[in-house]
Scaffold this motif. Structure first.
Motif, PDB file in Angstrom:
ATOM      1  N   ALA A   1     -23.660 -93.929  18.617  1.00  0.00           N
ATOM      2  CA  ALA A   1     -24.740 -94.900  18.487  1.00  0.00           C
ATOM      3  C   ALA A   1     -24.321 -96.066  17.613  1.00  0.00           C
ATOM      4  N   ALA A   2     -24.968 -97.215  17.833  1.00  0.00           N
ATOM      5  CA  ALA A   2     -24.880 -98.358  16.931  1.00  0.00           C
ATOM      6  C   ALA A   2     -26.042 -98.236  15.952  1.00  0.00           C
ATOM      7  N   ILE A   3     -25.723 -98.232  14.655  1.00  0.00           N
ATOM      8  CA  ILE A   3     -26.678 -97.900  13.597  1.00  0.00           C
ATOM      9  C   ILE A   3     -26.694 -99.030  12.581  1.00  0.00           C
ATOM     10  N   PRO A   4     -27.855 -99.428  12.066  1.00  0.00           N
ATOM     11  CA  PRO A   4     -27.887-100.492  11.048  1.00  0.00           C
ATOM     12  C   PRO A   4     -26.985-100.160   9.863  1.00  0.00           C
ATOM     13  N   ILE A   5     -26.258-101.151   9.376  1.00  0.00           N
ATOM     14  CA  ILE A   5     -25.282-100.918   8.313  1.00  0.00           C
ATOM     15  C   ILE A   5     -25.946-100.401   7.042  1.00  0.00           C
ATOM     16  N   ALA A   6     -27.209-100.756   6.792  1.00  0.00           N
ATOM     17  CA  ALA A   6     -27.896-100.274   5.589  1.00  0.00           C
ATOM     18  C   ALA A   6     -28.081 -98.761   5.602  1.00  0.00           C
ATOM     19  N   SER A   7     -27.962 -98.138   6.768  1.00  0.00           N
ATOM     20  CA  SER A   7     -28.098 -96.685   6.882  1.00  0.00           C
ATOM     21  C   SER A   7     -26.825 -95.947   6.478  1.00  0.00           C
ATOM     22  N   PHE A   8     -25.706 -96.668   6.342  1.00  0.00           N
ATOM     23  CA  PHE A   8     -24.416 -96.018   6.141  1.00  0.00           C
ATOM     24  C   PHE A   8     -24.398 -95.025   4.978  1.00  0.00           C
ATOM     25  N   PRO A   9     -24.972 -95.337   3.807  1.00  0.00           N
ATOM     26  CA  PRO A   9     -24.894 -94.361   2.711  1.00  0.00           C
ATOM     27  C   PRO A   9     -25.462 -92.996   3.076  1.00  0.00           C
ATOM     28  N   HIS A  10     -26.460 -92.961   3.946  1.00  0.00           N
ATOM     29  CA  HIS A  10     -27.076 -91.682   4.301  1.00  0.00           C
ATOM     30  C   HIS A  10     -26.285 -90.924   5.370  1.00  0.00           C
ATOM     31  N   TRP A  11     -25.230 -91.548   5.865  1.00  0.00           N
ATOM     32  CA  TRP A  11     -24.327 -90.818   6.765  1.00  0.00           C
ATOM     33  C   TRP A  11     -23.286 -90.023   5.985  1.00  0.00           C
ATOM     34  N   ARG A  12     -23.224 -90.184   4.674  1.00  0.00           N
ATOM     35  CA  ARG A  12     -22.256 -89.396   3.893  1.00  0.00           C
ATOM     36  C   ARG A  12     -22.543 -87.908   4.014  1.00  0.00           C
ATOM     37  N   LEU A  13     -23.821 -87.547   4.067  1.00  0.00           N
ATOM     38  CA  LEU A  13     -24.169 -86.134   4.265  1.00  0.00           C
ATOM     39  C   LEU A  13     -23.662 -85.666   5.620  1.00  0.00           C
ATOM     40  N   ARG A  14     -23.807 -86.509   6.624  1.00  0.00           N
ATOM     41  CA  ARG A  14     -23.302 -86.199   7.961  1.00  0.00           C
ATOM     42  C   ARG A  14     -21.789 -86.016   7.937  1.00  0.00           C
ATOM     43  N   PHE A  15     -21.086 -86.903   7.247  1.00  0.00           N
ATOM     44  CA  PHE A  15     -19.627 -86.802   7.161  1.00  0.00           C
ATOM     45  C   PHE A  15     -19.206 -85.459   6.563  1.00  0.00           C
ATOM     46  N   GLN A  16     -19.842 -85.085   5.459  1.00  0.00           N
ATOM     47  CA  GLN A  16     -19.487 -83.840   4.782  1.00  0.00           C
ATOM     48  C   GLN A  16     -19.723 -82.636   5.692  1.00  0.00           C
ATOM     49  N   ARG A  17     -20.863 -82.627   6.340  1.00  0.00           N
ATOM     50  CA  ARG A  17     -21.196 -81.481   7.185  1.00  0.00           C
ATOM     51  C   ARG A  17     -20.351 -81.432   8.447  1.00  0.00           C
ATOM     52  N   ASP A  18     -20.098 -82.590   9.040  1.00  0.00           N
ATOM     53  CA  ASP A  18     -19.258 -82.606  10.234  1.00  0.00           C
ATOM     54  C   ASP A  18     -17.826 -82.197   9.927  1.00  0.00           C
ATOM     55  N   GLU A  19     -17.340 -82.589   8.764  1.00  0.00           N
ATOM     56  CA  GLU A  19     -15.971 -82.218   8.403  1.00  0.00           C
ATOM     57  C   GLU A  19     -15.817 -80.702   8.385  1.00  0.00           C
ATOM     58  N   ALA A  20     -16.767 -80.018   7.755  1.00  0.00           N
ATOM     59  CA  ALA A  20     -16.685 -78.558   7.688  1.00  0.00           C
ATOM     60  C   ALA A  20     -16.948 -77.920   9.053  1.00  0.00           C
ATOM     61  N   ARG A  21     -17.951 -78.435   9.759  1.00  0.00           N
ATOM     62  CA  ARG A  21     -18.340 -77.825  11.037  1.00  0.00           C
ATOM     63  C   ARG A  21     -17.269 -78.021  12.106  1.00  0.00           C
ATOM     64  N   LEU A  22     -16.753 -79.239  12.233  1.00  0.00           N
ATOM     65  CA  LEU A  22     -15.792 -79.513  13.295  1.00  0.00           C
ATOM     66  C   LEU A  22     -14.430 -78.909  13.014  1.00  0.00           C
ATOM     67  N   ALA A  23     -14.045 -78.846  11.737  1.00  0.00           N
ATOM     68  CA  ALA A  23     -12.767 -78.199  11.409  1.00  0.00           C
ATOM     69  C   ALA A  23     -12.778 -76.755  11.886  1.00  0.00           C
ATOM     70  N   ASN A  24     -13.918 -76.109  11.767  1.00  0.00           N
ATOM     71  CA  ASN A  24     -14.030 -74.715  12.195  1.00  0.00           C
ATOM     72  C   ASN A  24     -14.173 -74.599  13.711  1.00  0.00           C
ATOM     73  N   ARG A  25     -15.028 -75.458  14.295  1.00  0.00           N
ATOM     74  CA  ARG A  25     -15.324 -75.329  15.720  1.00  0.00           C
ATOM     75  C   ARG A  25     -14.177 -75.813  16.586  1.00  0.00           C
ATOM     76  N   TRP A  26     -13.600 -76.956  16.230  1.00  0.00           N
ATOM     77  CA  TRP A  26     -12.587 -77.549  17.098  1.00  0.00           C
ATOM     78  C   TRP A  26     -11.263 -76.798  17.071  1.00  0.00           C
ATOM     79  N   LYS A  27     -11.036 -75.986  16.044  1.00  0.00           N
ATOM     80  CA  LYS A  27      -9.767 -75.247  16.036  1.00  0.00           C
ATOM     81  C   LYS A  27      -9.702 -74.275  17.207  1.00  0.00           C
ATOM     82  N   ASP A  28     -10.870 -73.875  17.718  1.00  0.00           N
ATOM     83  CA  ASP A  28     -10.914 -72.983  18.883  1.00  0.00           C
ATOM     84  C   ASP A  28     -11.131 -73.747  20.185  1.00  0.00           C
ATOM     85  N   GLU A  29     -11.862 -74.881  20.103  1.00  0.00           N
ATOM     86  CA  GLU A  29     -12.239 -75.600  21.316  1.00  0.00           C
ATOM     87  C   GLU A  29     -11.204 -76.635  21.751  1.00  0.00           C
TER      88      GLU A  29
END
Length: 395
Positions: free
Chosen positions: A91-119
């Motif tokens: 998605a294209a997201i307003p730049i002012a929203s970027f700080p609240h994507w830090r939580l997304r970054f942290q969670r995706d890093e842990a989730r995808l590292a685990n999931r993608w190693k098999d997929e």
């Protein structure tokens, strides 16, 4: 407990107002006006399908008919008023929203590292440092410019070579950002070279982000269950959204309402206290063609409850079994979804194969003329010189 009832008519009007579909699609559709339109929606889904226009372009055009695709590219690449990342999809997201994507970054890093190693095939994590160093030293790149000695897969969309997976992982975890798109190909660079300092410096804590996500989702939906609040940005968990609703309700910040569906059934939801009293204008009678990924229709079940509109993209349905074309465009008139249209751009011709009216919708001469006028506008937007109709196109 008894809750006030939000009638189906009022619920539709509120919902369409929050999605920019009650007023005429006016405005320049570029610069600050376009940035404001995207902020009102929260984000605009990006999609590569281009039978007539890409999803994000059609979403914006249906609200700003002077909009042209270059205006969104300017916001992303030149002006940095939006950034590209993930909600339920790219998605294209307003730049002012970027700080609240830090939580997304942290969670995706842990989730995808685990999931993608098999997929994902091979060991993509072993390529991350190499990819980061390549971009740091040599500048922005695409997936085709890394891992050149790695075999390219032939197993479908997600059969990526390891360095491509590493690129996507680094993007999803916030270490890289999309600098621009060449055509529809992502060009990646280091986040510190793409996102302005002011938005990278702010680091809200988890509770701040949960608050921001739930408030922002309720503002843009008008009314919602806790699950719908969680799903809007897809940045917080259902449990976090449920806990936020419980606290906000106890603090009298929000109220419970029963939202009436088109079938008369009630669905308990949350809303701001003024939802029952604030004036809401009825949608103008303007007929519009919408993207299949329009934010007003993204939740297919909600669209069916509110509008009685059952819509699915029949990509994986064999042609003989399709009721409609595999990728048809919803058509809305005022506060009512009146049908779906099968059309595609073939160079300079917009070919209209069929229009299927919804049950109870009469396609008289005036309505057909209004649809043809909108198709003429769509042809101009799509760079077509004429609209060509198949015989018997009104079904």
């Amino acid at each position: 407990m008894t809750a006030p009832i939000l009638t189906n008519t009022r619920a539709r009007h509120i919902f369409l107002e929050r999605h920019g579909l009650t007023s005429r699609p006016s405005g320049p559709g570029k610069g600050a006006d376009l940035a404001a339109a995207i902020d009102d929606l929260g984000f605009v889904q990006l999609d590569s399908v281009n039978t007539f226009a890409r999803a994000h372009d059609l979403i914006l055009w249906s609200r700003r008919q002077q909009y042209r695709p270059a205006a969104l590219q300017n916001l992303l690449h030149r002006d940095r008023q939006v950034f590209e990342h993930w909600t339920h999809d790219a998605a294209a997201i307003p730049i002012a929203s970027f700080p609240h994507w830090r939580l997304r970054f942290q969670r995706d890093e842990a989730r995808l590292a685990n999931r993608w190693k098999d997929e994902r095939r091979d060991d993509f994590m072993s390529k991350t440092e190499e990819v980061l160093r390549r971009i740091s030293d040599d500048g922005p790149c695409t997936s085709g410019q890394v891992g050149k000695d790695e075999s390219r897969g032939s197993g479908g969309w997600w059969d990526w070579h390891p360095s491509k997976t590493a690129l996507e992982f680094l993007w999803r975890s916030g270490q890289l950002s999309v600098l621009r798109r060449d055509g529809f190909t992502k060009v990646y660079d280091l986040t510190e070279r793409v996102i302005p300092d002011a938005f990278r410096a702010h680091q809200p804590d988890t509770q701040d982000t949960i608050e921001w996500c739930c408030v922002g989702a309720l503002d843009r939906l008008g009314f919602a269950t806790s699950g719908e609040l969680a799903a809007f940005w897809d940045n917080v968990t259902p449990a976090e959204a449920k806990a936020w609703c419980a606290t906000a309700l106890a603090d009298n910040r929000i109220i419970e309402v029963d939202v009436e569906g088109v079938d008369g059934k009630l669905r308990r939801s949350f809303a701001w206290p003024e939802v029952m009293d604030r004036p809401v204008a009825a949608p103008v009678s303007r007929l519009r063609i919408l993207s299949p990924f329009d934010p007003a229709l993204r939740d297919r079940k909600r669209a069916e409850r509110l509008f009685g509109f059952h819509y699915r993209i029949e990509i994986f349905v064999p042609a003989p079994q399709r009721k409609y074309g595999y990728y048809v465009f919803p058509v809305i008139e005022g506060g009512r979804l009146i049908g779906r249209i099968d059309m595609k751009r073939d160079r300079t011709v917009l070919t209209v194969t069929a229009f299927w009216a919804e049950p109870g919708v009469r396609m008289g001469g005036g309505r057909i003329k209004a649809l043809e006028v909108e198709l003429d506008r769509a042809a101009v937007f799509g760079g077509c010189e004429e609209v060509r109709y198949a015989a018997g196109w009104v079904r």
